[in-house]
Design an enzyme around this catalytic site. Structure first.
Site, PDB file in Angstrom:
ATOM      1  N   ALA A  67       1.106  -1.131  -0.057  1.00  0.00           N
ATOM      2  CA  ALA A  67       0.087  -0.020   0.037  1.00  0.00           C
ATOM      3  C   ALA A  67       1.021   1.134   0.255  1.00  0.00           C
ATOM      4  O   ALA A  67       2.115   1.202   0.214  1.00  0.00           O
ATOM      5  CB  ALA A  67      -1.028  -0.041   1.234  1.00  0.00           C
ATOM      6  N   GLY A 112       0.075  -5.000   0.690  1.00  0.00           N
ATOM      7  CA  GLY A 112      -1.101  -4.908  -0.071  1.00  0.00           C
ATOM      8  C   GLY A 112      -0.898  -5.751  -1.309  1.00  0.00           C
ATOM      9  O   GLY A 112      -1.808  -6.184  -1.877  1.00  0.00           O
ATOM     10  N   GLU A 115      -1.489  -9.351  -0.635  1.00  0.00           N
ATOM     11  CA  GLU A 115      -2.858  -9.383  -0.364  1.00  0.00           C
ATOM     12  C   GLU A 115      -3.616  -9.638  -1.589  1.00  0.00           C
ATOM     13  O   GLU A 115      -4.728 -10.082  -1.771  1.00  0.00           O
ATOM     14  CB  GLU A 115      -3.305  -8.257   0.422  1.00  0.00           C
ATOM     15  CG  GLU A 115      -2.771  -8.173   1.867  1.00  0.00           C
ATOM     16  CD  GLU A 115      -3.077  -7.099   2.977  1.00  0.00           C
ATOM     17  OE1 GLU A 115      -3.511  -7.479   4.009  1.00  0.00           O
ATOM     18  OE2 GLU A 115      -2.717  -6.036   2.404  1.00  0.00           O
ATOM     19  N   GLU A 135       4.235  -5.372   7.320  1.00  0.00           N
ATOM     20  CA  GLU A 135       3.377  -4.439   7.894  1.00  0.00           C
ATOM     21  C   GLU A 135       3.912  -4.045   9.404  1.00  0.00           C
ATOM     22  O   GLU A 135       3.749  -3.316   9.899  1.00  0.00           O
ATOM     23  CB  GLU A 135       1.883  -4.777   7.980  1.00  0.00           C
ATOM     24  CG  GLU A 135       1.283  -4.500   6.769  1.00  0.00           C
ATOM     25  CD  GLU A 135       1.360  -5.777   5.895  1.00  0.00           C
ATOM     26  OE1 GLU A 135       0.398  -5.840   4.759  1.00  0.00           O
ATOM     27  OE2 GLU A 135       1.698  -6.928   6.297  1.00  0.00           O
TER      28      GLU A 135
END
Length: 261
Positions: A67, A112, A115, A135
């Site tokens: 992200a 992300g 993911e 993360e």
């Protein structure tokens, strides 16, 4: 880069290719990119000419490196939750798409990015790719479904290892853990991915959809409910022209031609 250029989309032979086009940011997912992906997959789902989707990232270094940290840094708690829900909604759309989605993982798939790859139905990785959920190194936890999909793909021990340590793993170990389906030499990644996409594009679309639905439903319910749903979907296939074409072609010793009817 304008929002209109965040994705590059092209079609050929029933295959829709969606390319995340932020190579200068290693294709990091910001809010605009999440929204663009959501719209792109919604369009693919309703386009009868699209039989399969291939998702990839621009450049040689990353599928999606994570992200967008520069955007996340200034978010409040409420905004952070909304950002998480935004990503989860988009990835759930991909996961529940009525057509197969293949992630072509050419480089880093971190945070992300992993993911996003995990919500796709199939994942083919270059032998140079690295995946992980880092993360923890940012004082965060996965927010786009990573803890849940990784648990279902790789199991509790591997999920805890990747999430608690934040250390990336190479493609070979990702294959061993069941996070990716196939690892190929980087130079052959596009060819191998498109060959698989081409094979799926020629398969019976309604049967593909039924298969995807069975796996999605079965993964979220008990065995009895899953079996009942499978039987219902199996029976439904007998109402399709594709089933008559497929069985007829088998008996006539020819290749079937499926039309999605």
């Amino acid at each position: 880069m304008s929002d209109a250029n965040l994705l590059q989309i092209s079609d050929a032979d029933g295959i829709r290719r969606i390319l995340i086009n932020r190579p200068d940011k290693l294709n990091a997912l910001n809010s605009a990119t999440l929204d663009a992906l959501d719209a792109a997959f919604a369009a693919a789902d309703t386009d009868a000419a699209v039989r399969v989707v291939v998702l990839s990232g621009a450049g040689e270094r990353a599928f999606v490196a994570g992200a967008d940290i520069s955007e996340m840094n200034g978010l409040s708690a409420v905004q952070g939750r909304d950002f998480s829900l935004r990503g989860q909604r988009m990835m759930r759309r991909v996961e529940k798409l009525s057509k197969p989605v293949i992630a072509m993982v050419n480089g880093f798939a971190l945070g992300g990015g992993l993911e996003l790859a995990m919500c796709c139905h199939l994942r083919i990785a270059a032998d140079t790719a690295k995946v992980g959920q880092p993360e923890i190194n940012l004082g965060l936890i996965p927010g786009f479904g990573g803890s849940q999909r990784l648990l279902r793909l790789a199991g509790r021990a591997a999920t805890l290892e990747l999430c608690l340590t934040g250390a990336p793993i190479d493609a070979a170990r990702a294959l061993q853990l069941g996070i990716v389906n196939r690892v190929v030499p980087a130079a052959e990644l596009e060819t191998e991915t498109l060959q698989l996409a081409g094979r799926l594009a020629k398969a019976a679309p309604l049967a593909l959809r039924g298969m995807l639905d069975c796996v999605n439903i079965g993964g979220e319910c008990g065995i009895e409910e899953g079996l009942e749903y499978e039987s219902a979907q199996f029976g439904l296939m007998f109402s399709t022209n594709d089933m008559r074409e497929g069985t007829g072609a088998f008996l006539e010793k020819r290749k079937p031609h499926f039309e999605g009817r």
